[in-house]
Design a protein around this motif. Structure first.
Motif, short mmCIF file in Angstrom:
data_model
loop_
_atom_site.label_atom_id
_atom_site.label_comp_id
_atom_site.label_asym_id
_atom_site.label_seq_id
_atom_site.Cartn_x
_atom_site.Cartn_y
_atom_site.Cartn_z
N VAL A 1 0.87 -1.18 0.00
CA VAL A 1 0.00 0.00 0.00
C VAL A 1 0.91 1.23 0.00
CG1 VAL A 1 -1.85 1.20 1.20
CG2 VAL A 1 -1.73 -1.28 1.30
N GLU A 2 1.01 1.88 -1.15
CA GLU A 2 2.00 2.95 -1.31
C GLU A 2 1.41 4.35 -1.21
OE1 GLU A 2 3.88 2.15 -5.00
OE2 GLU A 2 4.75 0.27 -4.30
N ARG A 3 0.22 4.55 -1.72
CA ARG A 3 -0.35 5.90 -1.73
C ARG A 3 -0.80 6.31 -0.34
NH1 ARG A 3 -4.19 5.19 -6.99
NH2 ARG A 3 -2.51 5.14 -8.51
N GLN A 4 -0.59 7.58 -0.02
CA GLN A 4 -0.96 8.06 1.31
C GLN A 4 -2.46 8.05 1.54
OE1 GLN A 4 0.92 11.67 2.49
NE2 GLN A 4 2.86 10.64 2.77
N CYS A 5 -3.23 8.28 0.49
CA CYS A 5 -4.68 8.26 0.67
C CYS A 5 -5.16 6.86 1.04
CB CYS A 5 -5.38 8.78 -0.59
SG CYS A 5 -5.02 7.87 -2.11
N CYS A 6 -4.55 5.84 0.45
CA CYS A 6 -4.92 4.46 0.75
C CYS A 6 -4.43 4.05 2.14
CB CYS A 6 -4.34 3.51 -0.29
SG CYS A 6 -4.94 3.82 -1.97
N ARG A 7 -3.26 4.50 2.51
CA ARG A 7 -2.72 4.21 3.84
C ARG A 7 -3.62 4.82 4.91
NH1 ARG A 7 3.00 2.84 2.78
NH2 ARG A 7 3.70 3.31 4.87
N ARG A 8 -4.11 6.01 4.63
CA ARG A 8 -5.01 6.68 5.56
C ARG A 8 -6.26 5.86 5.82
NH1 ARG A 8 -8.26 10.86 2.60
NH2 ARG A 8 -8.97 8.89 1.76
N MET A 9 -6.78 5.22 4.77
CA MET A 9 -8.00 4.43 4.90
C MET A 9 -7.82 3.29 5.91
SD MET A 9 -10.15 5.89 2.88
CE MET A 9 -11.45 4.70 2.76
N LEU A 10 -6.65 2.68 5.92
CA LEU A 10 -6.40 1.56 6.82
C LEU A 10 -5.98 2.01 8.21
CD1 LEU A 10 -4.56 -0.77 4.30
CD2 LEU A 10 -6.89 -0.99 5.14
N VAL A 11 -5.11 3.00 8.28
CA VAL A 11 -4.59 3.44 9.58
C VAL A 11 -5.67 4.11 10.42
CG1 VAL A 11 -2.96 5.01 10.68
CG2 VAL A 11 -2.24 3.65 8.74
N SER A 12 -6.55 4.87 9.80
CA SER A 12 -7.53 5.64 10.56
C SER A 12 -8.85 4.91 10.79
CB SER A 12 -7.81 6.97 9.85
OG SER A 12 -8.43 6.73 8.61
N HIS A 13 -8.99 3.69 10.27
CA HIS A 13 -10.25 2.96 10.42
C HIS A 13 -10.39 2.37 11.82
CE1 HIS A 13 -13.77 0.70 9.34
NE2 HIS A 13 -13.20 -0.38 9.84
N LYS A 14 -11.56 2.51 12.40
CA LYS A 14 -11.89 1.90 13.69
C LYS A 14 -13.00 0.89 13.44
CE LYS A 14 -12.04 1.56 18.17
NZ LYS A 14 -11.11 0.73 18.85
N ASP A 15 -12.74 -0.37 13.73
CA ASP A 15 -13.68 -1.44 13.44
C ASP A 15 -14.78 -1.48 14.50
OD1 ASP A 15 -14.66 -3.47 11.94
OD2 ASP A 15 -13.25 -4.98 12.64
N LEU A 16 -15.98 -1.03 14.15
CA LEU A 16 -17.10 -0.95 15.09
C LEU A 16 -18.21 -1.94 14.80
CD1 LEU A 16 -17.44 2.91 15.34
CD2 LEU A 16 -16.38 1.38 16.97
N VAL A 17 -18.00 -2.86 13.87
CA VAL A 17 -19.05 -3.78 13.49
C VAL A 17 -19.53 -4.62 14.67
CG1 VAL A 17 -18.72 -6.11 12.51
CG2 VAL A 17 -19.25 -4.25 11.06
N ASP A 18 -18.62 -5.09 15.52
CA ASP A 18 -19.00 -5.91 16.67
C ASP A 18 -19.75 -5.10 17.72
OD1 ASP A 18 -17.81 -8.10 15.48
OD2 ASP A 18 -15.87 -7.69 16.43
N VAL A 19 -19.48 -3.82 17.80
CA VAL A 19 -20.15 -2.96 18.78
C VAL A 19 -21.57 -2.65 18.34
CG1 VAL A 19 -20.08 -0.69 19.85
CG2 VAL A 19 -17.96 -1.93 19.47
N VAL A 20 -21.79 -2.43 17.06
CA VAL A 20 -23.09 -2.01 16.54
C VAL A 20 -24.00 -3.19 16.23
CG1 VAL A 20 -24.18 -0.72 14.66
CG2 VAL A 20 -22.07 0.10 15.65
#
Length: 66
Positions: free
Chosen positions: A43-62
């Motif tokens: 994953v080289e592009r910063q926009c794509c890296r942002r998608m993974l680094v900043s994601h918070k997995d809330l599926v189990d909570v909701v």
């Protein structure tokens, strides 16, 4: 909620990297550097890296409220 399948900015598929990124970034032996993990995943592009680094997995909570 769930990790987006594609990057919002460039449209590259990033959803396929989520499981491995999550597992390697929070392993039992100590956290790996997110920068190193993303480099090894290709994953080289910063926009794509942002998608993974900043994601918070809330599926189990909701999920119980649906």
């Amino acid at each position: 909620m769930m990790v987006p399948v594609r990057c919002f900015t460039c449209g590259k598929v990033v959803g396929e990297y989520w499981e491995e990124y999550k597992a390697r970034a929070a392993n039992e032996e100590g956290d790996e550097d997110p920068e190193k993990v993303l480099d090894e995943l290709g994953v080289e592009r910063q926009c794509c890296r942002r998608m993974l680094v900043s994601h918070k997995d809330l599926v189990d909570v909701v999920a119980p409220y649906q």
